[in-house]
Design a protein around this motif. Structure first.
Motif, PDB file in Angstrom:
ATOM      1  N   ARG A   2     -22.846 -51.190   2.948  1.00  0.00           N
ATOM      2  CA  ARG A   2     -22.803 -51.181   4.415  1.00  0.00           C
ATOM      3  C   ARG A   2     -22.725 -49.746   4.922  1.00  0.00           C
ATOM      4  NH1 ARG A   2     -18.131 -51.500   8.071  1.00  0.00           N
ATOM      5  NH2 ARG A   2     -18.964 -51.970  10.099  1.00  0.00           N
ATOM      6  N   LEU A   3     -23.593 -49.412   5.859  1.00  0.00           N
ATOM      7  CA  LEU A   3     -23.539 -48.098   6.496  1.00  0.00           C
ATOM      8  C   LEU A   3     -22.688 -48.194   7.760  1.00  0.00           C
ATOM      9  CD1 LEU A   3     -27.218 -46.832   6.165  1.00  0.00           C
ATOM     10  CD2 LEU A   3     -25.240 -46.206   4.784  1.00  0.00           C
ATOM     11  N   HIS A   4     -21.957 -47.134   8.037  1.00  0.00           N
ATOM     12  CA  HIS A   4     -21.044 -47.100   9.185  1.00  0.00           C
ATOM     13  C   HIS A   4     -21.608 -46.223  10.288  1.00  0.00           C
ATOM     14  CE1 HIS A   4     -17.919 -48.930   6.694  1.00  0.00           C
ATOM     15  NE2 HIS A   4     -18.345 -48.121   5.736  1.00  0.00           N
ATOM     16  N   LYS A   5     -21.282 -46.585  11.506  1.00  0.00           N
ATOM     17  CA  LYS A   5     -21.604 -45.706  12.619  1.00  0.00           C
ATOM     18  C   LYS A   5     -20.409 -44.771  12.827  1.00  0.00           C
ATOM     19  CE  LYS A   5     -20.376 -49.197  16.071  1.00  0.00           C
ATOM     20  NZ  LYS A   5     -20.825 -49.926  17.253  1.00  0.00           N
ATOM     21  N   CYS A   6     -20.707 -43.575  13.322  1.00  0.00           N
ATOM     22  CA  CYS A   6     -19.671 -42.537  13.394  1.00  0.00           C
ATOM     23  C   CYS A   6     -19.830 -41.708  14.657  1.00  0.00           C
ATOM     24  CB  CYS A   6     -19.794 -41.635  12.156  1.00  0.00           C
ATOM     25  SG  CYS A   6     -18.602 -40.286  12.097  1.00  0.00           S
ATOM     26  N   ILE A   7     -18.705 -41.247  15.151  1.00  0.00           N
ATOM     27  CA  ILE A   7     -18.684 -40.224  16.185  1.00  0.00           C
ATOM     28  C   ILE A   7     -18.126 -38.970  15.524  1.00  0.00           C
ATOM     29  CG2 ILE A   7     -17.816 -39.488  18.439  1.00  0.00           C
ATOM     30  CD1 ILE A   7     -19.646 -41.968  18.579  1.00  0.00           C
ATOM     31  N   PHE A   8     -18.974 -37.948  15.427  1.00  0.00           N
ATOM     32  CA  PHE A   8     -18.532 -36.645  14.956  1.00  0.00           C
ATOM     33  C   PHE A   8     -18.052 -35.882  16.184  1.00  0.00           C
ATOM     34  CE2 PHE A   8     -21.822 -37.875  11.871  1.00  0.00           C
ATOM     35  CZ  PHE A   8     -21.106 -37.728  10.689  1.00  0.00           C
ATOM     36  N   LEU A   9     -16.924 -35.231  16.054  1.00  0.00           N
ATOM     37  CA  LEU A   9     -16.305 -34.554  17.190  1.00  0.00           C
ATOM     38  C   LEU A   9     -16.025 -33.097  16.867  1.00  0.00           C
ATOM     39  CD1 LEU A   9     -13.780 -37.435  17.467  1.00  0.00           C
ATOM     40  CD2 LEU A   9     -15.312 -36.859  19.365  1.00  0.00           C
ATOM     41  N   ASP A  10     -16.513 -32.212  17.709  1.00  0.00           N
ATOM     42  CA  ASP A  10     -16.066 -30.831  17.623  1.00  0.00           C
ATOM     43  C   ASP A  10     -14.605 -30.828  18.070  1.00  0.00           C
ATOM     44  OD1 ASP A  10     -16.236 -27.967  17.398  1.00  0.00           O
ATOM     45  OD2 ASP A  10     -16.409 -27.885  19.583  1.00  0.00           O
ATOM     46  N   LEU A  42     -13.623 -45.853  21.245  1.00  0.00           N
ATOM     47  CA  LEU A  42     -14.570 -45.696  20.131  1.00  0.00           C
ATOM     48  C   LEU A  42     -14.127 -46.502  18.912  1.00  0.00           C
ATOM     49  CD1 LEU A  42     -15.292 -41.900  20.567  1.00  0.00           C
ATOM     50  CD2 LEU A  42     -16.907 -43.788  20.974  1.00  0.00           C
ATOM     51  N   LYS A  43     -12.842 -46.482  18.612  1.00  0.00           N
ATOM     52  CA  LYS A  43     -12.315 -47.254  17.474  1.00  0.00           C
ATOM     53  C   LYS A  43     -12.533 -48.747  17.702  1.00  0.00           C
ATOM     54  CE  LYS A  43     -10.823 -45.220  13.945  1.00  0.00           C
ATOM     55  NZ  LYS A  43     -11.674 -45.345  12.788  1.00  0.00           N
ATOM     56  N   GLU A  44     -12.271 -49.203  18.928  1.00  0.00           N
ATOM     57  CA  GLU A  44     -12.476 -50.609  19.261  1.00  0.00           C
ATOM     58  C   GLU A  44     -13.953 -51.000  19.169  1.00  0.00           C
ATOM     59  OE1 GLU A  44     -10.631 -50.934  23.106  1.00  0.00           O
ATOM     60  OE2 GLU A  44      -8.617 -50.784  22.250  1.00  0.00           O
ATOM     61  N   SER A  45     -14.837 -50.006  19.283  1.00  0.00           N
ATOM     62  CA  SER A  45     -16.281 -50.233  19.159  1.00  0.00           C
ATOM     63  C   SER A  45     -16.752 -50.017  17.721  1.00  0.00           C
ATOM     64  CB  SER A  45     -17.038 -49.309  20.117  1.00  0.00           C
ATOM     65  OG  SER A  45     -16.675 -49.581  21.448  1.00  0.00           O
ATOM     66  N   LEU A  49     -14.289 -41.936  13.251  1.00  0.00           N
ATOM     67  CA  LEU A  49     -14.063 -40.728  14.047  1.00  0.00           C
ATOM     68  C   LEU A  49     -13.807 -39.568  13.100  1.00  0.00           C
ATOM     69  CD1 LEU A  49     -11.718 -42.261  16.755  1.00  0.00           C
ATOM     70  CD2 LEU A  49     -14.198 -41.932  16.879  1.00  0.00           C
ATOM     71  N   ILE A  50     -14.726 -38.612  13.089  1.00  0.00           N
ATOM     72  CA  ILE A  50     -14.633 -37.491  12.153  1.00  0.00           C
ATOM     73  C   ILE A  50     -14.796 -36.183  12.909  1.00  0.00           C
ATOM     74  CG2 ILE A  50     -15.653 -36.391  10.128  1.00  0.00           C
ATOM     75  CD1 ILE A  50     -16.406 -39.186   9.131  1.00  0.00           C
ATOM     76  N   ILE A  83      -8.087 -40.733  14.110  1.00  0.00           N
ATOM     77  CA  ILE A  83      -9.101 -39.883  13.469  1.00  0.00           C
ATOM     78  C   ILE A  83      -9.138 -40.193  11.976  1.00  0.00           C
ATOM     79  CG2 ILE A  83      -9.706 -37.489  12.902  1.00  0.00           C
ATOM     80  CD1 ILE A  83      -8.430 -36.758  15.662  1.00  0.00           C
ATOM     81  N   ASP A  84     -10.347 -40.491  11.485  1.00  0.00           N
ATOM     82  CA  ASP A  84     -10.511 -40.879  10.083  1.00  0.00           C
ATOM     83  C   ASP A  84     -10.536 -39.690   9.129  1.00  0.00           C
ATOM     84  OD1 ASP A  84     -10.891 -43.860  10.212  1.00  0.00           O
ATOM     85  OD2 ASP A  84     -12.431 -43.219  11.631  1.00  0.00           O
ATOM     86  N   ASP A  85     -11.105 -38.572   9.562  1.00  0.00           N
ATOM     87  CA  ASP A  85     -11.226 -37.430   8.657  1.00  0.00           C
ATOM     88  C   ASP A  85     -11.480 -36.175   9.483  1.00  0.00           C
ATOM     89  OD1 ASP A  85     -11.291 -36.089   6.206  1.00  0.00           O
ATOM     90  OD2 ASP A  85     -12.896 -37.343   5.374  1.00  0.00           O
TER      91      ASP A  85
END
Length: 172
Positions: A2-10, A42-45, A49-50, A83-85
């Motif tokens: 399974r591939l995950h969707k992600c929000i990369f954050l500066d 975002l987590k609920e969606s 979060l990286i 935040i995951d990582d």
């Protein structure tokens, strides 16, 4: 797999106040309004979060990696552990070239591999052109926040801040 969707954050300018100087002390680490709410949405969606951040002050001898780690622990705690990582680059061209340093994309590439991320369903939210350039190199859509970057060559969608970006472009 399974591939995950992600929000990369500066980090600086997106999650915490950009001071115009390096932020490496917890006393100076001010989390911006709306950040915790945006991360919850975002987590609920179902997004990972990286954080992807350049921390060149270490290469410049202004602070130590330990200071960066303390700020990141503080960020994670203050945002409710959402935040995951966090990936960070300590290099700067004055001392060392690195493919980790944005606008290069190695931090994103490492996260994509480790977390099985689907770039097509992911976003990078940053406050500078180099954030968007790093994202584009790996097929991730970029969103600019704030008013640091202006000009006709800016093709990424723009938002006032993280919460505005989330509401306008991600969970609309």
């Amino acid at each position: 797999m399974r591939l995950h969707k992600c929000i990369f954050l500066d980090r600086d300018g997106v999650l915490n106040r950009e001071r115009g100087d390096y932020t490496f002390k917890i006393n100076d680490f001010e989390i911006l309004d709306g950040v915790k709410e945006a991360l919850k949405i975002l987590k609920e969606s179902d997004y990972l979060l990286i954080v992807i951040t350049n921390q060149a002050g270490v290469a410049k001898g202004l602070y130590k990696e330990e200071d960066v780690l303390k700020c990141h622990t503080y960020l994670k705690v203050q945002t409710g552990g959402l935040i995951d990582d966090i990936y960070f680059c300590l290099h700067h061209p004055i001392s060392t070239e690195s493919l980790l340093r944005k606008p290069n994309s190695l931090m994103l590439e490492k996260a994509i591999a480790k977390w099985s991320i689907d770039p097509e369903h992911s976003f990078m939210i940053g406050d500078s052109l180099r954030d968007i350039q790093a994202a584009e190199k790996v097929g991730v859509r970029g969103i600019l926040v704030g008013d640091k970057e202006e000009g006709e060559n800016m093709t990424a969608p723009k938002a006032k801040n993280l919460l505005d970006a989330v509401n306008k472009f991600i969970v609309n």
